[in-house]
Motif scaffolding. Structure first.
Motif, PDB file in Angstrom:
ATOM      1  N   MET A 183       0.849  -1.207   0.000  1.00 54.74           N
ATOM      2  CA  MET A 183       0.000   0.000   0.000  1.00 54.74           C
ATOM      3  C   MET A 183       0.876   1.245   0.000  1.00 54.74           C
ATOM      4  O   MET A 183       1.947   1.259   0.579  1.00 54.74           O
ATOM      5  N   VAL A 184       0.422   2.271  -0.686  1.00 59.04           N
ATOM      6  CA  VAL A 184       1.134   3.544  -0.676  1.00 59.04           C
ATOM      7  C   VAL A 184       0.168   4.651  -0.258  1.00 59.04           C
ATOM      8  O   VAL A 184      -1.040   4.435  -0.177  1.00 59.04           O
ATOM      9  N   LEU A 185       0.733   5.802  -0.015  1.00 58.71           N
ATOM     10  CA  LEU A 185      -0.066   6.964   0.374  1.00 58.71           C
ATOM     11  C   LEU A 185      -1.120   7.272  -0.701  1.00 58.71           C
ATOM     12  O   LEU A 185      -0.823   7.261  -1.894  1.00 58.71           O
ATOM     13  N   LYS A 186      -2.338   7.524  -0.252  1.00 57.96           N
ATOM     14  CA  LYS A 186      -3.405   7.882  -1.204  1.00 57.96           C
ATOM     15  C   LYS A 186      -3.498   9.407  -1.282  1.00 57.96           C
ATOM     16  O   LYS A 186      -3.525  10.090  -0.261  1.00 57.96           O
ATOM     17  N   PHE A 187      -3.566   9.902  -2.510  1.00 59.99           N
ATOM     18  CA  PHE A 187      -3.646  11.351  -2.744  1.00 59.99           C
ATOM     19  C   PHE A 187      -4.921  11.622  -3.533  1.00 59.99           C
ATOM     20  O   PHE A 187      -5.059  11.228  -4.681  1.00 59.99           O
ATOM     21  N   TYR A 188      -5.877  12.271  -2.861  1.00 61.28           N
ATOM     22  CA  TYR A 188      -7.142  12.640  -3.502  1.00 61.28           C
ATOM     23  C   TYR A 188      -7.010  14.055  -4.066  1.00 61.28           C
ATOM     24  O   TYR A 188      -6.684  14.991  -3.328  1.00 61.28           O
ATOM     25  N   GLY A 189      -7.266  14.195  -5.343  1.00 63.47           N
ATOM     26  CA  GLY A 189      -7.132  15.515  -5.954  1.00 63.47           C
ATOM     27  C   GLY A 189      -8.058  15.655  -7.145  1.00 63.47           C
ATOM     28  O   GLY A 189      -8.833  14.750  -7.467  1.00 63.47           O
ATOM     29  N   TYR A 190      -7.991  16.814  -7.761  1.00 60.74           N
ATOM     30  CA  TYR A 190      -8.802  17.071  -8.960  1.00 60.74           C
ATOM     31  C   TYR A 190      -7.904  17.688 -10.019  1.00 60.74           C
ATOM     32  O   TYR A 190      -7.050  18.536  -9.730  1.00 60.74           O
ATOM     33  N   GLU A 191      -8.136  17.238 -11.241  1.00 61.00           N
ATOM     34  CA  GLU A 191      -7.358  17.637 -12.412  1.00 61.00           C
ATOM     35  C   GLU A 191      -6.984  19.123 -12.429  1.00 61.00           C
ATOM     36  O   GLU A 191      -5.840  19.494 -12.631  1.00 61.00           O
ATOM     37  N   HIS A 192      -7.992  19.999 -12.244  1.00 58.85           N
ATOM     38  CA  HIS A 192      -7.753  21.444 -12.404  1.00 58.85           C
ATOM     39  C   HIS A 192      -7.622  22.189 -11.077  1.00 58.85           C
ATOM     40  O   HIS A 192      -7.784  23.407 -11.051  1.00 58.85           O
ATOM     41  N   SER A 193      -7.340  21.478 -10.022  1.00 63.52           N
ATOM     42  CA  SER A 193      -7.279  22.122  -8.709  1.00 63.52           C
ATOM     43  C   SER A 193      -5.875  22.634  -8.421  1.00 63.52           C
ATOM     44  O   SER A 193      -4.901  21.877  -8.391  1.00 63.52           O
ATOM     45  N   THR A 194      -5.785  23.958  -8.177  1.00 63.00           N
ATOM     46  CA  THR A 194      -4.474  24.556  -7.872  1.00 63.00           C
ATOM     47  C   THR A 194      -3.932  24.013  -6.545  1.00 63.00           C
ATOM     48  O   THR A 194      -2.737  23.763  -6.413  1.00 63.00           O
ATOM     49  N   ALA A 195      -4.816  23.841  -5.567  1.00 61.12           N
ATOM     50  CA  ALA A 195      -4.368  23.325  -4.263  1.00 61.12           C
ATOM     51  C   ALA A 195      -3.823  21.896  -4.427  1.00 61.12           C
ATOM     52  O   ALA A 195      -2.821  21.516  -3.802  1.00 61.12           O
TER      53      ALA A 195
END
Ligand SMILES: N[C@@H](CCC(=O)N[C@@H](CS)C(=O)NCC(=O)O)C(=O)O
Length: 216
Positions: free
Chosen positions: A1-13
């Motif tokens: 298992m590795v760290l999960k990173f939740y994000g969005y394509e166009h999100s600057t943050a």
């Protein structure tokens, strides 16, 4: 298992977190949350990010963290390797904290307003107040006038080494020209231009600047 990173394509943050993960060469699994489809407001996502925003990380043991700048600091301080990004020497650290605070209150605050009040309505074909965007541009220009003096004396915004303070500027600053705010390439501030050109060439930025998950 590795760290999960939740994000969005166009999100600057999310781009800030993606850059730090790449700078530090931390293995991760990218889990896209489609803001356009409202996935960020679904109960399963709200269970890990109660504000219903991206980005967010979850470690193997379930430890969960949100807020891009908090995540960035956590990754730098708890994962070995890569550039220092947060100086440890007392005075350098003070200047770093100063630069981060300035970025938040004198740069990102206005850039975020440009995005929310200009860029998003523009993309949605909704009306927006052009005068207000010009005023925000003037506030950003005042900040860059100070940056020009800082950057006449140092290579980066918090000293002669790259730090998170530099990285924080990239995703938002990159969007300003879409609203006609070209201050970061304005010849009137040669040191700002030099700095902006240099940090824009960072490999981590080149890989995520066009959207997440980014290029391999
Ligand atoms: N201060 C937060 C801001 C997070 C944020 O505003 N994320 C945006 C995308 S860049 C988002 O999730 N917007 C959806 C919403 O607020 O409903 C951070 O730096 O992580």
């Amino acid at each position: 298992m590795v760290l999960k990173f939740y994000g969005y394509e166009h999100s600057t943050a999310s781009q800030i977190v993606a850059m730090v993960l790449r700078e530090k060469k931390i293995p991760y699994e990218y889990i896209p949350i489609d803001l356009g489809k409202g996935e960020h407001k679904q109960p399963n996502y709200l269970a890990i990010q109660p504000f219903g925003q991206v980005p967010c990380i979850v470690e193997d043991d379930g430890f969960t963290l949100y807020e891009s700048r908090a995540i960035a600091r956590y990754l730098v301080e708890n994962y070995p390797g890569g550039p220092e990004l947060i100086p440890s020497e007392r005075k350098k650290r003070g200047l770093f904290d100063q630069a981060v605070s300035v970025e938040g209150f004198n740069f990102e605050r206005y850039v975020n307003a440009v995005i929310m009040e200009g860029l998003l309505p523009k993309f949605r074909n909704q009306p927006y107040n052009e005068e207000r965007i010009k005023e925000l541009g003037k506030s950003i220009a005042s900040t860059l006038d100070v940056y020009e003096k800082t950057l006449a004396k140092s290579r980066y915004i918090a000293g002669d080494e790259l730090t998170l303070a530099d990285i924080y500027h990239l995703p938002g600053g990159n969007l300003l020209p879409i609203m006609g705010i070209n201050l970061l390439q304005d010849d009137a501030r040669p040191n700002v231009v030099r700095w902006w050109n240099e940090i824009s060439k960072l490999e981590s930025w080149q890989k995520v600047k066009d959207g997440l998950p980014g290029k391999d």
